[in-house]
Design a protein around this motif. Structure first.
Motif, PDB file in Angstrom:
ATOM      1  N   UNK A   6     -63.931 -65.372 -52.173  1.00 12.87           N
ATOM      2  CA  UNK A   6     -64.382 -65.940 -50.904  1.00 12.87           C
ATOM      3  C   UNK A   6     -65.571 -66.867 -51.056  1.00 12.87           C
ATOM      4  N   UNK A   7     -66.155 -66.926 -52.252  1.00 13.83           N
ATOM      5  CA  UNK A   7     -67.327 -67.783 -52.481  1.00 13.83           C
ATOM      6  C   UNK A   7     -66.881 -69.222 -52.716  1.00 13.83           C
ATOM      7  N   UNK A   8     -67.626 -70.163 -52.142  1.00 14.78           N
ATOM      8  CA  UNK A   8     -67.307 -71.574 -52.313  1.00 14.78           C
ATOM      9  C   UNK A   8     -67.842 -72.152 -53.614  1.00 14.78           C
ATOM     10  N   UNK A   9     -68.725 -71.442 -54.281  1.00 13.75           N
ATOM     11  CA  UNK A   9     -69.346 -71.976 -55.489  1.00 13.75           C
ATOM     12  C   UNK A   9     -69.561 -70.846 -56.495  1.00 13.75           C
TER      13      UNK A   9
ATOM     14  N   UNK B 273     -77.750 -73.156 -52.452  1.00 16.66           N
ATOM     15  CA  UNK B 273     -77.176 -71.819 -52.419  1.00 16.66           C
ATOM     16  C   UNK B 273     -77.298 -71.288 -50.998  1.00 16.66           C
ATOM     17  N   UNK B 274     -76.478 -70.327 -50.653  1.00 19.80           N
ATOM     18  CA  UNK B 274     -76.516 -69.788 -49.303  1.00 19.80           C
ATOM     19  C   UNK B 274     -77.226 -68.447 -49.230  1.00 19.80           C
ATOM     20  N   UNK B 275     -77.310 -67.936 -48.030  1.00 21.60           N
ATOM     21  CA  UNK B 275     -77.891 -66.618 -47.804  1.00 21.60           C
ATOM     22  C   UNK B 275     -79.353 -66.544 -48.169  1.00 21.60           C
ATOM     23  N   UNK B 276     -79.744 -65.418 -48.724  1.00 23.13           N
ATOM     24  CA  UNK B 276     -81.149 -65.220 -49.069  1.00 23.13           C
ATOM     25  C   UNK B 276     -81.591 -66.105 -50.233  1.00 23.13           C
ATOM     26  N   UNK B 277     -80.649 -66.734 -50.930  1.00 23.01           N
ATOM     27  CA  UNK B 277     -80.990 -67.631 -52.031  1.00 23.01           C
ATOM     28  C   UNK B 277     -81.035 -69.092 -51.594  1.00 23.01           C
ATOM     29  N   UNK B 278     -80.979 -69.350 -50.313  1.00 18.01           N
ATOM     30  CA  UNK B 278     -81.067 -70.714 -49.793  1.00 18.01           C
ATOM     31  C   UNK B 278     -82.269 -71.496 -50.295  1.00 18.01           C
TER      32      UNK B 278
ATOM     33  N   UNK C  16     -65.616 -74.966 -66.259  1.00 19.98           N
ATOM     34  CA  UNK C  16     -66.183 -74.197 -65.155  1.00 19.98           C
ATOM     35  C   UNK C  16     -67.381 -74.944 -64.595  1.00 19.98           C
ATOM     36  N   UNK C  17     -67.423 -75.114 -63.288  1.00 19.21           N
ATOM     37  CA  UNK C  17     -68.553 -75.757 -62.616  1.00 19.21           C
ATOM     38  C   UNK C  17     -69.396 -74.677 -61.953  1.00 19.21           C
ATOM     39  N   UNK C  18     -70.708 -74.775 -62.133  1.00 20.51           N
ATOM     40  CA  UNK C  18     -71.631 -73.768 -61.604  1.00 20.51           C
ATOM     41  C   UNK C  18     -72.760 -74.419 -60.819  1.00 20.51           C
ATOM     42  N   UNK C  19     -73.292 -73.669 -59.873  1.00 21.61           N
ATOM     43  CA  UNK C  19     -74.601 -73.947 -59.307  1.00 21.61           C
ATOM     44  C   UNK C  19     -75.554 -73.159 -60.191  1.00 21.61           C
TER      45      UNK C  19
ATOM     46  N   UNK D 250     -80.226 -64.002 -59.313  1.00 28.37           N
ATOM     47  CA  UNK D 250     -78.825 -64.097 -58.898  1.00 28.37           C
ATOM     48  C   UNK D 250     -77.951 -63.500 -59.993  1.00 28.37           C
ATOM     49  N   UNK D 251     -76.770 -63.052 -59.625  1.00 28.18           N
ATOM     50  CA  UNK D 251     -75.795 -62.550 -60.597  1.00 28.18           C
ATOM     51  C   UNK D 251     -74.843 -63.683 -60.951  1.00 28.18           C
ATOM     52  N   UNK D 252     -74.242 -63.612 -62.130  1.00 28.34           N
ATOM     53  CA  UNK D 252     -73.190 -64.555 -62.482  1.00 28.34           C
ATOM     54  C   UNK D 252     -72.042 -64.317 -61.529  1.00 28.34           C
ATOM     55  N   UNK D 253     -71.672 -65.346 -60.808  1.00 25.71           N
ATOM     56  CA  UNK D 253     -70.641 -65.234 -59.773  1.00 25.71           C
ATOM     57  C   UNK D 253     -69.591 -66.302 -60.011  1.00 25.71           C
ATOM     58  N   UNK D 254     -68.343 -65.905 -60.056  1.00 26.93           N
ATOM     59  CA  UNK D 254     -67.245 -66.848 -60.182  1.00 26.93           C
ATOM     60  C   UNK D 254     -66.584 -66.999 -58.817  1.00 26.93           C
ATOM     61  N   UNK D 255     -66.790 -68.152 -58.208  1.00 32.40           N
ATOM     62  CA  UNK D 255     -66.206 -68.442 -56.902  1.00 32.40           C
ATOM     63  C   UNK D 255     -64.860 -69.105 -57.036  1.00 32.40           C
ATOM     64  N   UNK D 256     -64.335 -69.582 -55.936  1.00 34.26           N
ATOM     65  CA  UNK D 256     -62.974 -70.134 -55.942  1.00 34.26           C
ATOM     66  C   UNK D 256     -62.911 -71.614 -56.187  1.00 34.26           C
ATOM     67  N   UNK D 257     -64.028 -72.312 -56.173  1.00 28.96           N
ATOM     68  CA  UNK D 257     -63.971 -73.769 -56.361  1.00 28.96           C
ATOM     69  C   UNK D 257     -64.738 -74.176 -57.575  1.00 28.96           C
TER      70      UNK D 257
END
Length: 80
Positions: free
Chosen positions: A10-13, A37-42, A63-66, A73-80
């Motif tokens: 569900x993550x965009x990034x 970044x969104x949420x508390x990491x804005x 792989x593209x990352x922010x 932050x944790x390493x997060x694999x989003x959908x885009x």
């Protein structure tokens, strides 16, 4: 660099912690495209970073990352 991350379809990034980017050979000042970044990491500064990665037994893929300027932050694999 081998790391464990979270898969969030569900993550965009995808998000990369700062120290993981350094261990992968990234240089902060060479990555100038800012991302938000969104949420508390804005408020956390993040920049676009491209890496090649291997997920499980699949062949390597780009792989593209922010790349975040923090390790909070944790390493997060989003959908885009």
């Amino acid at each position: 660099v081998e790391v464990v991350g979270l898969l969030d379809s569900g993550a965009d990034v995808s998000v990369l912690p700062f120290s993981v980017g350094l261990r992968a050979g990234l240089v902060w000042d060479e990555h100038r495209l800012p991302l938000r970044l969104g949420g508390s990491f804005g408020p956390v500064e993040a920049r676009m970073a491209l890496l090649e990665g291997v997920l499980g037994d699949f062949p390597p893929v780009p792989l593209a990352f922010a790349w975040a300027a923090t390790d909070d932050v944790r390493l997060l694999l989003g959908r885009k």
